[in-house]
Design an enzyme around this catalytic site. Structure first.
Site, short mmCIF file in Angstrom:
data_model
loop_
_atom_site.label_atom_id
_atom_site.label_comp_id
_atom_site.label_asym_id
_atom_site.label_seq_id
_atom_site.Cartn_x
_atom_site.Cartn_y
_atom_site.Cartn_z
N ASP A 54 0.88 -1.06 0.01
CA ASP A 54 0.11 -0.13 0.03
C ASP A 54 0.94 1.21 0.10
OD1 ASP A 54 -2.35 1.77 0.76
OD2 ASP A 54 -1.40 1.97 2.57
N ASP B 184 -1.49 -0.63 6.01
CA ASP B 184 -1.73 -0.01 7.30
C ASP B 184 -3.15 0.46 7.53
OD1 ASP B 184 -1.67 2.23 5.34
OD2 ASP B 184 -1.40 3.45 7.32
N ASP C 284 -7.18 -1.56 3.75
CA ASP C 284 -6.56 -2.52 3.30
C ASP C 284 -6.89 -3.89 3.51
OD1 ASP C 284 -4.63 -0.83 1.97
OD2 ASP C 284 -3.75 -0.41 3.81
#
Ligand code: ADP
Ligand code: MG
Length: 248
Positions: free
Chosen positions: A30, A229, A233
């Site tokens: 990410d 994080d 996600d």
């Protein structure tokens, strides 16, 4: 191994995850908060039609007061620095992967990316080239609009973590491909990816589609790890062969 990892603040949920980690061929990262620090700061505020820049910031900050997004904190910090008194927002909405909207003094106001502006047919042509310029510098530009009229833009920069480049180099050294998966603008994503030598960028992905992107990498016979994080996600972390949830 699990005990040793715990000494370093790493929790391994089960032995299977650890075993599978040895088979990883692709690591998906990410962007915000994973490759970057996740502590964005406002760099640019611009207005159109001679509007006051503070008014642009005031609208943006008033809207972001209701948001939990990392971008929101950056905008709020900028308003605090200028000691702006925030406006009252009614009918606040956070639009996942796009931005925030609400009514201030009975006028519809919005802050977010091009998708959000398009959803209300707002003409952004006067700032489009400026936005792509900022994005190519790795910044995240956001449009501000009121009453279906573009008011200006706010750009935010989130520096890459000091150790991101080395971590990616180490993955490369053991033959692992590194992919970045983000909801951010494709130019911003490409600029950040270049700074840390990421092999492939998948940008402008809506939060609910991140897991599908992981699945399509798996269909190409990759053993995929996902590192993220954010709450957005979580489905991708679960879908991956191994999920790495990182926290500060
Ligand atoms: P990421 O995958 O990098 O964590 P998100 O899916 O959370 O990104 O957001 C994608 C894009 O949507 C952001 O880059 C921004 O343009 C827009 N956006 C989302 N939430 C907000 C917000 N609260 N304020 C402004 N823009 C937002
Ligand atoms: Mg994130």
């Amino acid at each position: 191994g699990v005990g040793k990892a715990a000494e370093y603040g790493i929790l391994i949920r089960n032995g299977e995850a650890l075993q599978q980690a040895g088979n990883i061929t692709t690591v998906v990262l990410d962007k915000t908060g994973t490759v970057t620090e996740g502590k964005p700061a406002v760099t640019t505020i611009e207005s159109v039609r001679g509007l006051d820049e503070n008014e642009v910031l005031l609208i943006a900050a008033s809207l972001e007061a209701g948001s939990e997004h990392p971008l929101a904190q950056a905008v709020l910090n900028a308003a605090t620095e200028k000691q702006l008194a925030l406006g009252n927002v009614e009918n606040f909405k956070a639009v996942s992967g796009q931005g925030v909207t609400g009514e201030i003094n009975n006028q519809l106001t919005m802050l977010g990316n091009i998708k959000l502006m398009q959803s209300e047919s707002i003409d952004v042509s006067s700032l489009k080239s400026r936005v792509s310029e900022l994005a190519k510098l790795g910044q995240t530009p956001m449009y501000v609009a009121r009453d279906k009229q573009l008011m200006g833009l706010i750009a935010v920069a989130d520096p890459v973590k000091q150790d991101s480049k080395l971590a990616i180099e180490r993955l490369h050294n053991i033959g692992i491909k590194v992919v970045m998966l983000t909801g951010d603008n494709k130019h911003t994503a490409a600029a950040v990816a270049k700074q840390v030598n990421i092999d492939e960028v998948i940008a402008e992905v809506m939060p609910q589609d991140k897991a599908d992107k992981v699945a399509s990498l798996q269909q190409g016979n990759e053993v995929v790890a996902m590192v993220g994080d954010g709450i957005n996600d979580a489905p991708a972390l679960a879908r991956a062969d191994v999920g790495f949830a990182i926290g500060s």
